[in-house]
Design an enzyme around this catalytic site. Structure first.
Site, short mmCIF file in Angstrom:
data_model
loop_
_atom_site.label_atom_id
_atom_site.label_comp_id
_atom_site.label_asym_id
_atom_site.label_seq_id
_atom_site.Cartn_x
_atom_site.Cartn_y
_atom_site.Cartn_z
N ASP A 78 41.33 37.51 42.42
CA ASP A 78 40.91 38.28 41.25
C ASP A 78 40.94 37.45 39.98
O ASP A 78 40.12 37.65 39.07
CB ASP A 78 41.81 39.51 41.09
CG ASP A 78 41.39 40.64 42.00
OD1 ASP A 78 40.66 40.38 42.97
OD2 ASP A 78 41.79 41.80 41.75
N CYS A 119 46.76 38.64 48.86
CA CYS A 119 46.30 39.00 47.53
C CYS A 119 45.68 40.39 47.46
O CYS A 119 45.62 41.11 48.44
CB CYS A 119 45.40 37.90 46.97
SG CYS A 119 46.37 36.42 46.56
N ASP A 120 45.18 40.72 46.29
CA ASP A 120 45.07 42.10 45.82
C ASP A 120 44.45 43.10 46.79
O ASP A 120 45.06 44.11 47.12
CB ASP A 120 44.29 42.12 44.51
CG ASP A 120 45.02 41.40 43.39
OD1 ASP A 120 45.86 40.56 43.69
OD2 ASP A 120 44.74 41.67 42.22
N LYS A 121 43.21 42.89 47.22
CA LYS A 121 42.53 43.89 48.06
C LYS A 121 42.75 43.62 49.53
O LYS A 121 42.49 44.46 50.39
CB LYS A 121 41.02 43.93 47.75
CG LYS A 121 40.70 43.98 46.27
CD LYS A 121 41.47 45.06 45.54
CE LYS A 121 41.39 44.93 44.03
NZ LYS A 121 42.00 43.74 43.48
N CYS A 191 50.18 35.59 42.47
CA CYS A 191 50.64 35.36 41.10
C CYS A 191 51.98 36.04 40.83
O CYS A 191 52.22 37.16 41.27
CB CYS A 191 49.58 35.80 40.11
SG CYS A 191 48.08 34.79 40.24
N GLU A 442 38.13 44.69 37.00
CA GLU A 442 39.38 44.65 36.24
C GLU A 442 39.10 44.16 34.83
O GLU A 442 38.27 43.27 34.62
CB GLU A 442 40.39 43.71 36.92
CG GLU A 442 40.96 44.27 38.20
CD GLU A 442 42.05 43.41 38.79
OE1 GLU A 442 42.74 43.90 39.70
OE2 GLU A 442 42.21 42.25 38.36
N SER A 468 44.00 44.61 35.91
CA SER A 468 44.87 43.74 36.69
C SER A 468 46.30 44.20 36.50
O SER A 468 46.66 44.75 35.45
CB SER A 468 44.71 42.30 36.20
OG SER A 468 45.76 41.50 36.68
#
Length: 555
Positions: A78, A119-121, A191, A442, A468
């Site tokens: 992202d 990570c995110d998704k 992150c 985001e 985010s």
């Protein structure tokens, strides 16, 4: 065994011949077939080490008598996708990941799965696939990044984005910006703050789908490799006992996740992902219960961006189990639920100690008596919108001001960087929702620019897009209904007074229902910019943010 369909009897000779073409021996073919879903790639820092995690999982599976076979899942960074067309492709990968994993698992008759996301998704997409497939499954992630250091202070990606805003407003030099660039992200891993990736990895522990430490052990620690080996061994136990995801991810488990979400101060994206994962479990998770849960759940952690604390610090303080133990003192968790450890939550957190009450506040001394996330409603967001309350300056918990309206992130960024946003304003960014974007981008760039210009305690931002986990400030997202379907956010004009009361869970525009109705009659939908390819198909199927932006066939 599901794999019997491709390995036993004369009728399976063609399938066995193809397994032999892979180099499998008779002995391997007769062992349970365990799929390891590898999210390794060379463009996402959180995934560049996953090959090592996968190899450790393979070792664990083989040690426990299984036949480990790796297949891939995609993942988007992202941070790299932020601020340009690429961000439209972030949220939409959640469904691509779930769909492709389902296809691979079903086509090849795996007996069990080990998901290796980060990570995110990627994490929620694989949780959705696990729920949909409902075969024995366990998670082990790539782990969080270590914090950076600038001027004796820990830093992270959110520090980096805010440094850009400071540079653009003349507050720091080009040399200092370069120092942030070189030091903010010092290692592989997701992150380092309580952003979306780490929020979801932490919640895998709460849901019961991962072993202790999955959400917090840093990516570069050898302990992460050990965890991966134990995870590989544990999947064989789950297979033997036939413990499946829907046995674990029950309605009570999702309520536990919402409770811990409030205690930890997770990313607002969890309010998209938890309903979507629950939906795959056959559970409709109404976010109306989020405020009820928040009202009696104290916020115990202020991890970045809410405070100067990072995932590595949470790990040293005892990790997610330590936070669960604190929250359980108040009787807020259902602790008789099964987990992938083969034990209940009560057994998992028994004897766990909070090693640092500054990192993890005690239940008696919370940062606040209510949770880190709030769901707001009002005539601007009749279905709901979401804010990370724990990352909002106290003076911005209640705010009213004139709207400055923009029909895209790019328009808003031009105005912010051009000094056109002033104290008291409410920045409105619309047509960035699931359908309108499409893809619900985001808005870390606009929020970071606002913070970097020193406006974080005087300016609010609302959007039908999302944020985010690195965002801080009075940033209110997921406004539903979105502008693209004629939600009230589409009707706002420059100068309209927007009233925000986060503690009261309210957001309104100071307009009469008659005025809103009159504007609705005059409203002309914005024409979609993208009409072909995956994004166009996604836009035709996606629901609103308050429903988790799930895909639904139009009947």
């Amino acid at each position: 065994m599901r794999s019997d369909a491709i390995r036993n009897g004369a009728g399976c000779a063609p399938q066995r011949s193809l397994l032999r073409a892979l180099g499998m021996t008779d002995e391997e073919i007769q062992k349970p077939l365990v799929g390891i879903v590898s999210s390794y790639n060379e463009i996402v820092p959180g995934h560049m080490n996953i090959d090592k995690i996968v190899n450790a999982v393979k070792t664990g599976v083989a040690m426990a008598g299984g036949n480990p076979v790796v297949f891939p899942a995609i993942a988007v960074c992202d941070g790299i996708a932020m601020g340009h067309r690429g961000m439209k492709y972030s949220l939409v990968t959640r469904d691509l990941i779930a769909d492709s994993t389902e296809a691979m698992a079903m086509a090849h008759a795996f007996d069990a799965l080990v998901m290796v996301p980060n990570c995110d998704k990627n994490v929620p997409g694989l949780l959705m696939a696990a729920a949909r497939l409902n075969i024995p499954t366990i998670f082990v992630s790539g782990g969080p990044m270590l914090a950076g250091h600038v001027d004796g202070h820990k830093t992270s990606l959110s520090s980096m984005f805010e440094a850009v805003g400071s540079y653009n407003s003349g507050k720091i030099s080009a040399e200092k910006l370069l120092e942030f660039e070189n030091k903010a992200c010092p290692s592989c891993g997701s992150c380092s703050g309580m952003y979306t990736a780490n929020s979801m990895n932490c919640l895998t522990e709460v849901l019961g789908m991962a072993l202790k430490g999955n959400g917090t052990i840093p990516a570069v620690y050898s302990e992460r490799i050990q965890l991966a080996k134990r995870t590989g061994m544990k999947i064989m136990e789950l297979l033997e006992k036939d413990i499946k995801p829907r046995d674990i991810m029950t309605e009570d488990a999702f309520k536990n996740a919402l409770t811990m979400d409030m205690a930890l101060g997770c990313s607002t994206n969890s309010m998209l992902h938890l309903p979507a994962i629950a939906h795959e479990c056959g559970i409709e998770l109404n976010l109306d219960i989020a405020n009820e849960i928040s009202s009696h759940t104290p916020n115990l952690c202020h991890l970045a961006p809410a405070g100067p604390v990072y995932i590595e610090d949470l790990n040293e303080a005892g990790g997610i189990y330590a936070v669960m133990s604190e929250i359980n003192k108040l009787g807020l968790l259902k602790t008789d639920l099964m987990t992938v450890t083969g034990k209940t939550i009560a057994e998992n957190i028994s004897g766990v100690v909070n090693k640092n009450t500054e990192i993890i506040r005690t239940a008696e001394n919370p940062y606040s008596k209510t949770g880190g996330i709030a769901v707001l409603k009002g005539n601007l967001a009749p279905d709901s919108c979401v804010v990370k309350r724990s990352a909002v300056a106290p003076e911005m918990l209640k705010h009213s001001g004139p709207a400055k309206v923009f029909d895209s992130e790019e328009e808003a960024m031009e105005a912010i960087n051009g000094g056109k946003i002033v104290d008291g304003d409410v920045v409105v960014i619309r047509y960035e929702g699931p359908k309108g974007g499409p893809g619900m981008r985001e808005m870390l760039n606009p929020t970071s620019a606002i913070m970097g210009r020193g406006l974080g305690s005087t300016v609010a931002l609302i959007t039908d897009g999302r944020f985010s986990g690195a965002t801080r400030g009075a940033a209110i997202g997921h406004v539903s209904p979105e502008a693209a379907v004629g939600g009230p956010i589409a009707l706002i004009k420059d100068g309209d007074i927007i009233e925000i009361d986060i503690n009261a869970n309210k957001i309104n525009v100071r307009l009469s229902s008659e005025e809103l109705e009159a504007r609705k009659k005059e409203w002309v939908p914005k024409q979609p910019e993208i009409t072909t390819g995956y994004l166009a198909r996604y836009a035709s199927l996606v629901t609103s943010g308050n429903r988790g932006a799930i895909l639904e066939i139009n009947k």
